[in-house]
Design a protein around this motif. Structure first.
Motif, PDB file in Angstrom:
ATOM      1  N   UNK A  87       9.519 -77.105   4.489  1.00 30.08           N
ATOM      2  CA  UNK A  87       9.765 -76.901   3.187  1.00 30.08           C
ATOM      3  C   UNK A  87      10.747 -75.988   2.590  1.00 30.08           C
ATOM      4  N   UNK A  88      11.462 -76.057   1.685  1.00 34.85           N
ATOM      5  CA  UNK A  88      12.296 -74.922   1.231  1.00 34.85           C
ATOM      6  C   UNK A  88      11.343 -73.853   0.383  1.00 34.85           C
ATOM      7  N   UNK A  89      11.908 -72.690   0.547  1.00 34.05           N
ATOM      8  CA  UNK A  89      11.409 -71.841  -0.700  1.00 34.05           C
ATOM      9  C   UNK A  89      12.035 -71.871  -2.144  1.00 34.05           C
ATOM     10  N   UNK A  90      11.239 -72.082  -3.034  1.00 36.39           N
ATOM     11  CA  UNK A  90      11.814 -71.961  -4.318  1.00 36.39           C
ATOM     12  C   UNK A  90      11.318 -70.897  -5.349  1.00 36.39           C
ATOM     13  N   UNK A  91      12.269 -70.544  -6.119  1.00 47.16           N
ATOM     14  CA  UNK A  91      11.797 -69.398  -7.269  1.00 47.16           C
ATOM     15  C   UNK A  91      11.359 -70.522  -8.475  1.00 47.16           C
ATOM     16  N   UNK A  92       9.957 -70.151  -9.014  1.00 47.86           N
ATOM     17  CA  UNK A  92       9.479 -70.741  -9.911  1.00 47.86           C
ATOM     18  C   UNK A  92       9.723 -69.971 -11.166  1.00 47.86           C
ATOM     19  N   UNK A  93      10.875 -70.607 -12.023  1.00 52.57           N
ATOM     20  CA  UNK A  93      11.203 -70.041 -13.136  1.00 52.57           C
ATOM     21  C   UNK A  93      10.245 -69.525 -14.147  1.00 52.57           C
ATOM     22  N   UNK A  94       9.259 -70.191 -14.531  1.00 55.87           N
ATOM     23  CA  UNK A  94       8.180 -69.906 -15.616  1.00 55.87           C
ATOM     24  C   UNK A  94       7.250 -68.365 -14.797  1.00 55.87           C
ATOM     25  N   UNK A  95       7.046 -68.542 -13.543  1.00 59.64           N
ATOM     26  CA  UNK A  95       6.554 -67.412 -13.085  1.00 59.64           C
ATOM     27  C   UNK A  95       7.314 -66.202 -12.965  1.00 59.64           C
ATOM     28  N   UNK A  96       8.566 -66.401 -12.590  1.00 55.67           N
ATOM     29  CA  UNK A  96       9.647 -65.103 -12.599  1.00 55.67           C
ATOM     30  C   UNK A  96       9.577 -64.573 -13.887  1.00 55.67           C
ATOM     31  N   UNK A  97       9.576 -65.545 -15.346  1.00 60.20           N
ATOM     32  CA  UNK A  97       9.531 -65.199 -16.472  1.00 60.20           C
ATOM     33  C   UNK A  97       8.487 -64.204 -16.883  1.00 60.20           C
ATOM     34  N   UNK A  98       7.288 -64.589 -16.482  1.00 59.93           N
ATOM     35  CA  UNK A  98       6.070 -63.998 -16.790  1.00 59.93           C
ATOM     36  C   UNK A  98       6.120 -62.591 -16.082  1.00 59.93           C
ATOM     37  N   UNK A  99       6.480 -62.577 -14.776  1.00 60.88           N
ATOM     38  CA  UNK A  99       6.675 -61.295 -14.116  1.00 60.88           C
ATOM     39  C   UNK A  99       7.631 -60.306 -14.858  1.00 60.88           C
ATOM     40  N   UNK A 100       8.850 -60.873 -15.175  1.00 61.22           N
ATOM     41  CA  UNK A 100       9.784 -60.004 -16.226  1.00 61.22           C
ATOM     42  C   UNK A 100       9.154 -59.389 -17.278  1.00 61.22           C
ATOM     43  N   UNK A 101       8.458 -60.281 -17.917  1.00 58.39           N
ATOM     44  CA  UNK A 101       7.740 -59.805 -19.255  1.00 58.39           C
ATOM     45  C   UNK A 101       6.777 -58.846 -19.042  1.00 58.39           C
ATOM     46  N   UNK A 102       5.869 -58.908 -17.882  1.00 64.27           N
ATOM     47  CA  UNK A 102       4.972 -57.856 -17.271  1.00 64.27           C
ATOM     48  C   UNK A 102       5.616 -56.625 -17.109  1.00 64.27           C
ATOM     49  N   UNK A 103       6.512 -56.592 -16.384  1.00 62.84           N
ATOM     50  CA  UNK A 103       7.218 -54.897 -16.190  1.00 62.84           C
ATOM     51  C   UNK A 103       8.000 -54.707 -17.413  1.00 62.84           C
ATOM     52  N   UNK A 104       8.440 -55.514 -18.387  1.00 62.56           N
ATOM     53  CA  UNK A 104       9.336 -55.138 -19.488  1.00 62.56           C
ATOM     54  C   UNK A 104       8.318 -54.451 -20.420  1.00 62.56           C
ATOM     55  N   UNK A 105       7.110 -54.950 -20.644  1.00 64.85           N
ATOM     56  CA  UNK A 105       6.172 -54.673 -21.726  1.00 64.85           C
ATOM     57  C   UNK A 105       5.643 -53.093 -21.384  1.00 64.85           C
ATOM     58  N   UNK A 106       5.609 -53.077 -19.743  1.00 68.73           N
ATOM     59  CA  UNK A 106       5.228 -51.419 -19.537  1.00 68.73           C
ATOM     60  C   UNK A 106       6.240 -50.705 -19.212  1.00 68.73           C
ATOM     61  N   UNK A 107       7.458 -51.150 -19.290  1.00 67.53           N
ATOM     62  CA  UNK A 107       8.728 -50.264 -19.373  1.00 67.53           C
ATOM     63  C   UNK A 107       8.913 -49.875 -17.959  1.00 67.53           C
ATOM     64  N   UNK A 108       8.863 -50.679 -16.923  1.00 61.49           N
ATOM     65  CA  UNK A 108       8.834 -50.376 -15.732  1.00 61.49           C
ATOM     66  C   UNK A 108       9.858 -51.415 -14.931  1.00 61.49           C
ATOM     67  N   UNK A 109      10.806 -50.839 -14.256  1.00 64.45           N
ATOM     68  CA  UNK A 109      11.837 -51.627 -13.555  1.00 64.45           C
ATOM     69  C   UNK A 109      11.020 -52.482 -12.329  1.00 64.45           C
TER      70      UNK A 109
END
Length: 110
Positions: A87-109
């Protein structure tokens, strides 16, 4: 239903940290009626992870990996499992977006 945990990490084998994840996972699986038959621990090595996974596939209905799943070079579990299953590895865009938001809210790279 037979379950198995596979803990990946050389630090576990070297005794640098305890495998408390196996204890927690087993306790939670028992609560829902899933029997854990095996706990396996393997180092960060492609060939050994593959060997352990192939063995687990032949004897367990449920396989839960813990460890070896992070972003560092030695965390190769995802790649080994995907390759073994064809099976190929795939990036799940909705999950990636949630992770980005999580870090942005905390002002952490991320």
């Amino acid at each position: 239903m037979k379950a198995e945990t596979i803990a990946v990490g050389s630090e576990l084998l070297l005794g640098q940290i305890a495998n408390t994840n196996a204890q927690i996972i087993s306790r939670e699986l028992q609560k829902i009626g899933v029997d854990v038959y095996f706990h396996t621990c393997v180092g960060d090595n492609e060939g050994r992870i593959l060997e352990v996974f192939e063995t687990a596939l032949g004897r367990s209905d449920v396989i839960i990996f813990t460890g070896g799943l992070g972003p560092t070079r030695d965390d190769i579990t995802k790649e080994v499992v995907a390759s073994c299953l064809g099976l190929p590895l795939e990036v799940d865009k909705p999950s990636l977006d949630k992770l980005r938001e999580f870090f942005q809210r905390r002002n952490v790279p991320m």
